[in-house]
Scaffold this active site. Structure first.
Site, PDB file in Angstrom:
ATOM      1  N   ARG A 173       0.712  -1.114   0.016  1.00  0.00           N
ATOM      2  CA  ARG A 173      -0.052   0.095  -0.043  1.00  0.00           C
ATOM      3  C   ARG A 173       1.032   1.305  -0.056  1.00  0.00           C
ATOM      4  NH1 ARG A 173      -4.490  -0.396   4.545  1.00  0.00           N
ATOM      5  NH2 ARG A 173      -5.365   1.559   3.235  1.00  0.00           N
ATOM      6  N   CYS A 231      -1.663   5.553   9.703  1.00  0.00           N
ATOM      7  CA  CYS A 231      -1.866   4.235   9.064  1.00  0.00           C
ATOM      8  C   CYS A 231      -3.100   4.698   7.734  1.00  0.00           C
ATOM      9  CB  CYS A 231      -2.662   3.301   9.835  1.00  0.00           C
ATOM     10  SG  CYS A 231      -4.093   3.422  10.863  1.00  0.00           S
TER      11      CYS A 231
END
Length: 294
Positions: A173, A231
Site C-alpha cells: 500500500r 495508517c
C-alpha cells in the site's frame, strides 16, 4: 497523561492478576465480517467485547477521514456499558497482530488510563475459549477531551516542518502497488515506511527488543520525539511504536508519538498529489542531536 504500564504485556502477566485487569476483545474485520460474532464463537474467559464502529469511531466523512475519533462522551458510554471504570486496567486483544486493539489502547492511555495490548493477541491464550458473556456491573468512566497535543494536523506532515512521518501500513500500500480501500495509491510525500505487522514474529508476538530498535534506527529514527505516525484510517499504529531509548519495546512511545489524521484524509488520497515508489524507502537524515533534518 502517563501510564506506568508498558503498552504490551504477555499472557502470563495477565494470568497472574485475573482480578486486577479487564480483558477487552476488539476484533474487527475490514471485509465486513462481524467482530461480535467472532467474540461469541469464542473469546478469552471474562473478556468484554468492544464494538469499534459503535464506541471507538465516529461517522466517517471526507473532512474527518474513515475512522475519526468519537465524541469523548460516546467513548465513555461504551466503556461504562462494558463495565469499565476509570481506575480499571484494560488489556486489549484482537486476532490481527494487534492492529485493531491498538486503537482502544491508545485511546485509553492518551486520556490517562492504564491500558496495554496483549502480546500475541488471541492466539497467545492457549486455554479453552469462553462462548458466553459474563455479566458486569456498569462502569464509572469519565468522559475526557482528546489530548490534541498528541495529534498532528495534515500541515504538520509537510516538508520543512522538522517531523519524521512514518507510514505504518503494509509495504504494497505504501509503494502504491495496490490498495483495497483508498481510491489513490501511494503515501504522504516524504513519509518513511515502517509496517507495523513486520514488527511481529510468525506467532504474532513482538520481535526482540534489540531487533525492534535496530529496525527503527535503520530507517533513521533515533528518538521518538518529532515522529508523526499514520495508517489508513487511525486504527493500527501502536504495534509499530517501539522506538529507541525505551526499557521495553514501545514503553512510553504512545504518549510521545503524534498521530496524523491518516492517509484517508490526506489531500493525496483525495486526488490532489501522489507519491508513489516501488524502490527503497527514503528517510530524513538524523542529526547527532536526534532531531530530524528535512
Amino acid at each position: 497523561m502517563t501510564s506506568s504500564l508498558p503498552p504490551f504485556v504477555d499472557i502470563e502477566w495477565c494470568e497472574d492478576r485475573p482480578r486486577e485487569i479487564v480483558m477487552a476483545d476488539v476484533r474487527w474485520y475490514l471485509d465486513g465480517a462481524s467482530g461480535r460474532s467472532a467474540y461469541e464463537a469464542g473469546h478469552i474467559p471474562g473478556a468484554v467485547f468492544m464494538d469499534l464502529d459503535r464506541w471507538l469511531s465516529a461517522e466517517p466523512s471526507r473532512e474527518a477521514g474513515r475512522n475519526p475519533l468519537p465524541d469523548p462522551e460516546v467513548f465513555a458510554e461504551g466503556m461504562r456499558n462494558a463495565g469499565i471504570s476509570d481506575a480499571d486496567t484494560v488489556v486489549a486483544y484482537d486476532d490481527a497482530g494487534g492492529v485493531i486493539a491498538a486503537r482502544l489502547v491508545w485511546m485509553l492511555r492518551s486520556t490517562g488510563h492504564q491500558a496495554a495490548l496483549l502480546n500475541g493477541g488471541l492466539a497467545a491464550y492457549t486455554g479453552e475459549l469462553e462462548t458466553h458473556q459474563r455479566a458486569r456491573q456498569p462502569g464509572r468512566f469519565t468522559a475526557t477531551p482528546w489530548p490534541f497535543q498528541l495529534l498532528a494536523s495534515i500541515q504538520d506532515t509537510a516538508p520543512g516542518q522538522g517531523k519524521i512521518v512514518v507510514d505504518a501500513r503494509n509495504r504494497d500500500r505504501y509503494e502504491g502497488r495496490q490498495d483495497p480501500i483508498d481510491p489513490r495509491l501511494g503515501h504522504i510525500p516524504q513519509a518513511i515506511n515502517l509496517p507495523c505487522r513486520e514488527n511481529l514474529d510468525p506467532s504474532g508476538k513482538l520481535l526482540a527488543k534489540e531487533l525492534l530498535h535496530s529496525k527503527v534506527a535503520g530507517v533513521g529514527i533515533l528518538s521518538a520525539n518529532d515522529v508523526i505516525s499514520y495508517c489508513g484510517s487511525r486504527r493500527h499504529r501502536l504495534p509499530q511504536r517501539a522506538g529507541p531509548g525505551t526499557s521495553r519495546p514501545g514503553q512510553g512511545a504512545p504518549l510521545r508519538r503524534r498521530v496524523v489524521p491518516v492517509w484517508a484524509r490526506h489531500p493525496t488520497a483525495g486526488g490532489n498529489r501522489l507519491k508513489k515508489t516501488a524502490g527503497p524507502t527514503s528517510f530524513f537524515p538524523i542529526s547527532p542531536s536526534g532531531t530530524s533534518v528535512p
